[in-house]
Design an enzyme around this catalytic site. Sequence first.
Site, PDB file in Angstrom:
ATOM      1  N   HIS A 169      -3.410 -12.415  23.035  1.00 19.82           N
ATOM      2  CA  HIS A 169      -2.676 -13.691  22.959  1.00 19.82           C
ATOM      3  C   HIS A 169      -2.990 -15.159  23.872  1.00 19.82           C
ATOM      4  CE1 HIS A 169      -0.362 -10.936  20.279  1.00 19.82           C
ATOM      5  NE2 HIS A 169      -0.204 -10.558  21.311  1.00 19.82           N
ATOM      6  N   SER A 291     -19.798 -38.047  29.501  1.00 22.51           N
ATOM      7  CA  SER A 291     -19.172 -38.633  28.938  1.00 22.51           C
ATOM      8  C   SER A 291     -19.316 -39.953  28.997  1.00 22.51           C
ATOM      9  CB  SER A 291     -17.390 -38.800  29.194  1.00 22.51           C
ATOM     10  OG  SER A 291     -17.416 -39.975  28.820  1.00 22.51           O
ATOM     11  N   LYS A 297     -17.318 -36.803  33.616  1.00 24.97           N
ATOM     12  CA  LYS A 297     -17.679 -35.604  32.628  1.00 24.97           C
ATOM     13  C   LYS A 297     -18.695 -33.812  32.025  1.00 24.97           C
ATOM     14  CE  LYS A 297     -14.208 -34.358  29.971  1.00 24.97           C
ATOM     15  NZ  LYS A 297     -13.860 -35.081  29.093  1.00 24.97           N
ATOM     16  N   GLU A 304     -18.856 -26.503  21.139  1.00 21.85           N
ATOM     17  CA  GLU A 304     -18.753 -27.190  19.864  1.00 21.85           C
ATOM     18  C   GLU A 304     -19.189 -26.661  18.723  1.00 21.85           C
ATOM     19  OE1 GLU A 304     -15.759 -29.846  23.252  1.00 21.85           O
ATOM     20  OE2 GLU A 304     -17.165 -30.831  22.686  1.00 21.85           O
TER      21      GLU A 304
END
Length: 623
Positions: A169, A291, A297, A304
């Site tokens: 979970h 970024s 970043k 992704e």
Amino acid sequence: MANLMSSTQKPWEHAKSGGSEHDALAARFVESLSYDTRLYKHDIAGSIAHARMLQHVGLISADELSAIERGLGEIQNEIEAAQVTGWPGWRIELEDVHMCIEAALIEKIGDPGRKLHTGRSRNDQVATDIQLWIECERCQIRSDIERLIRAFIRLAIDQGDIVIPSYTHLQRAQPIVVGGEAGAWKEAFERCRCRFENLSFDYSPLGSGAIAGSSLPLDREFAAKQMRIGIMDLVTDNSIESTASRDNVLDFAYALSMTSMWLSRWAEQWIIYMTAEFGTLSIGDAFTTGSSMMPQKRNPDMLELIRGRCGNVYGHLVALLTICKGITIGYNRDLQEDKRHVFAAYDTVRDCLQMATAIVKSAKFKSPDMSRGFMDATSLAEYLVTKGVPFRTAHQVVGSLVRHCIENNITQLSDLSVDQMNRLATPLAAGSPPIDKIVYDWLGAENVVKRYQTYGNAGLSGYRQQLDEWKKRLGGHDESPAPEKSLFGEDLKLDDHDAALIAAYEQAGRTLDDLPYTDEFEAIYKSAAGGRDRSAVFHRLHNLRKAGKLPKLGRTAQAAPLVTDEQQTILIELVTGAIGKLSLRDQLPFTDQFPAIVDAFNARTGLQFSPYQVWRVVAKLAK
Ligand code: ARG
């Protein structure tokens, strides 16, 4: 003949007054050439099988067969020389790969070419082509998956003991080690690979014609046996079904989708690990992006995209299912769309697998703060079980200890004293022997991961126990005689040059037999020759392979260019003249003798084969 051709240029539309080639919209709409040229090799293989069968049953002569074989061989060479897309024979008005190749053949050899399509339809032709394509490409996927599995095993070997939390979970569950998790992905991808192994399409649809078979005495089994690629030597039992179904494409797309699903789960997991909140993982800088606004970043965009592209792959599977839904049993043009989707799904999954492998290879795990989350609670309950406390009671006792800790701002069970534990436990587990100091050996993540003892556990013993097994399982798919050595290299001491050579070989990604006179070989030579000349580099690679030191790349070598029997004889003569026996062929590459053989071969045959092409023919003949 000429007047027939005047109404439509399409050699198969003589019954009509005009064809779609006269209407730009219709021509563009109906074509599949923009995406089916990659079938060229299989189309030619199927055509040669069909032609040999036609000759076998007396429908064409031996001369006609050899003209067809020669013509198709030349066409294949031309297509490859033009790197497929640049071949001038691709004419959109001819709709697809099948008609373009046939038209080029007819242009080249005339009437024998016009006999090739005897008893055949594009319907059984395309069904055959796609089956050969799957048979061929599933090996590529399997070897891509194999490399990913190998990367996970490498991860287990190098960083397997690092202790990390496991999550159910997405809440902290029990402590595990990196080796346990690497094994989990390995297991899932192992099954993905098996899915491709288990696809079995040994039945040739060739000879089914358009739908109903043929009144000519075609020998379908003979044709099936001629198929150069794959293992088709059985024939389908029903001409209607075999031209109407795309079950093989769907099964393949499903196997691709499952692989993509696992890639996507893995990507999500590692994206989470890479957050500052989890702080468990970093991956190579090349696989993160910055970024445009926030200078600090490092975004996991590659992961992704792997996660996201699963959506594309599912889309292709659903598209295929939907295309096949509701069409009548027989070929319908809807089926042409199958290739668009299966090719795209295949390309996507291969890309994602390769990217995933690179990311796994670059992964660096670190143990996050393991003190929070009471992940040793289950271990403590199991300690009580060893003292004779019923598990349900033990669960209750530990539950009350955890509650006590939370209420008193104690972060870890091991911060409780034995007295405190006994005080809290006794009312619940009256009559059980008291908790003693040994309990601390059951607490703390480091201790817990040492205690798991069930087979397949995610702690230290679980993955270590399986490492040998993993080596063997990988070994079964390795090219080399002692494959586990190629992975782990225990026995043979490699020098620095060898290590670099092996790495360069893996990087180049081309199997040894397919390597001479390619850019990939040059790349290996440039980066890792270690002072050897080209011929010595090639020999050293051979020796490394013999010693089981070369990783199996899994890429099947490209099919050798086709040559006629006569050309074969010439080449055999030249090679045996130079080195005595064909079986000694591996001595040849990069010697002075070889260019001489190439020149002599080209001069005597009128061909213009490159050294690579000649080598491929030599290697094939030697087999
Ligand atoms: N390019 C077509 C396909 O991929 C070939 C089949 C055309 N057959 C036909 N009967 N019109 O399906």
